[in-house]
Write an enzyme that holds these catalytic residues in place. Structure first.
Site, mmCIF file in Angstrom:
data_model
loop_
_atom_site.group_PDB
_atom_site.id
_atom_site.type_symbol
_atom_site.label_atom_id
_atom_site.label_comp_id
_atom_site.label_asym_id
_atom_site.label_seq_id
_atom_site.Cartn_x
_atom_site.Cartn_y
_atom_site.Cartn_z
ATOM 1 N N ASP A 58 38.496 -2.709 -19.732
ATOM 2 C CA ASP A 58 37.438 -3.368 -18.973
ATOM 3 C C ASP A 58 37.735 -3.267 -17.476
ATOM 4 O OD1 ASP A 58 36.074 -4.162 -21.250
ATOM 5 O OD2 ASP A 58 37.146 -6.066 -21.400
ATOM 6 N N TYR A 86 49.869 -5.791 -24.125
ATOM 7 C CA TYR A 86 49.196 -6.343 -22.955
ATOM 8 C C TYR A 86 49.956 -7.543 -22.406
ATOM 9 C CZ TYR A 86 45.067 -3.830 -24.715
ATOM 10 O OH TYR A 86 44.202 -2.870 -25.170
ATOM 11 N N ASP A 96 35.647 -13.560 -20.453
ATOM 12 C CA ASP A 96 36.643 -13.293 -19.420
ATOM 13 C C ASP A 96 36.146 -13.833 -18.082
ATOM 14 O OD1 ASP A 96 34.839 -11.425 -18.346
ATOM 15 O OD2 ASP A 96 35.892 -9.698 -19.173
ATOM 16 N N ARG A 101 40.107 -10.516 -25.035
ATOM 17 C CA ARG A 101 39.099 -11.523 -24.644
ATOM 18 C C ARG A 101 38.725 -12.409 -25.824
ATOM 19 N NH1 ARG A 101 33.994 -8.779 -22.909
ATOM 20 N NH2 ARG A 101 34.784 -6.850 -23.807
#
Length: 299
Positions: free
Chosen positions: A49, A77, A91, A187
């Protein structure tokens, strides 16, 4: 008299490990790398993203044929989740749709909520995602005001390690390192953690630090790549990401023409096949007693 233009020598086939900057789409990175690498044959494995930074694997020339297989590998992540605020995108780029005080939630409950989202789970993707619904991207439908029904899908969260819990007023920020399978939406983990605790939640920071064997330490920024376009050769890229099979000259000729080999029990995923001189020949997949080509790279 017109003179013929000199043909530009294409770059070597291989992977470029990019440290994607914030506010860039993955497509923005591909467009920039086409100019830097000097070829239109550029693609990426696994979308990030715009808000996210970190490892984006970019393929150049023949290596674009590896990308679909690399996209299926494990990812890691660094993330920050905020409890107490929900957004329409799950988000920080979305609009706030609800705010519920979360300061009273004890650390123990946070860790229990995280434990429930670890392992093999089912997850409903965010409304604003690239999943297609009746031929249209979900995010396009959502932004047009339509309610999008997305089916839950199985994903695996191998690790969800909390590195810090910070409290400020009514919100709680959780820093975590998340190791997960392809197709996992961080998310959605933030959303589901907040909903499970009854206060809502969203993702405020995301940095991808690993895709398969490719880590943030080996990634280069756009500026660094503009100065020196470091391309990981195809053979090295495949040897790092997949099991390796070295074959004889006779087997190499067979593979080069798309032929099948006897299986050697190297697993169900892609296997890199190399000639006696170390040349990458193909990716193959074992099915039953045979290994059939997924992609052949030699002329």
């Amino acid at each position: 008299m017109r003179t013929a233009k000199a043909r530009r020598t294409p770059p070597p086939s291989g992977l470029i490990i990019v440290d994607k900057p914030a506010e860039w789409t993955s497509h923005d990175v591909v467009g920039k790398m086409r100019g830097i690498a000097g070829t239109r044959k550029v693609g990426h494995a696994g979308t990030l993203d715009p808000m996210a930074t970190g490892v984006l694997v970019v393929g150049v020339e023949k290596a674009t044929r590896l990308l679909g297989h690399l996209a299926l590998t494990e990812k890691v992540y660094d993330a920050t989740i905020r409890l107490g605020v929900s957004t329409n995108t799950d988000d920080a780029e979305g609009e706030t749709v609800a705010a519920t005080p979360a300061g009273h939630i004890p650390d123990e409950d946070v860790r229990k909520g995280i434990a429930a989202l670890t392992g093999e789970i089912t997850q409903v993707p965010p409304q604003v995602s690239a999943i297609k619904v009746n031929g249209e991207r979900a995010y396009k439908l959502a932004r047009a005001g339509e309610e999008v029904e997305l089916a839950a899908r199985p994903v695996t969260v191998y690790g969800f390690e909390v590195t810090a819990i910070r409290r400020e007023g009514d919100v709680v920020d959780i820093d975590a390192v998340i190791t997960c399978s392809s197709g996992t939406y961080i998310r959605a983990l933030a959303r589901d953690l907040g909903n499970g605790l009854g206060v809502g939640g969203h993702l405020t920071r995301l940095r991808r630090t690993r895709v398969g064997p490719y880590t943030i330490e080996s990634a280069r920024t756009i500026d660094q790549l503009a100065e020196e376009c470091a391309i990981l050769p195809m053979a090295d890229a495949v040897a790092a990401a997949f099991p390796r099979r070295d074959v004889t000259e006779e087997e190499a000729r067979l593979v080069a023409h798309g032929g099948r080999l006897p299986a050697e029990g190297l697993g169900s995923g892609p296997i890199g096949v190399f000639a006696p001189d170390g040349t990458l020949l193909a990716l193959v997949e074992e099915r039953g007693r045979t290994a059939r080509p997924l992609a052949v790279f030699v002329p």
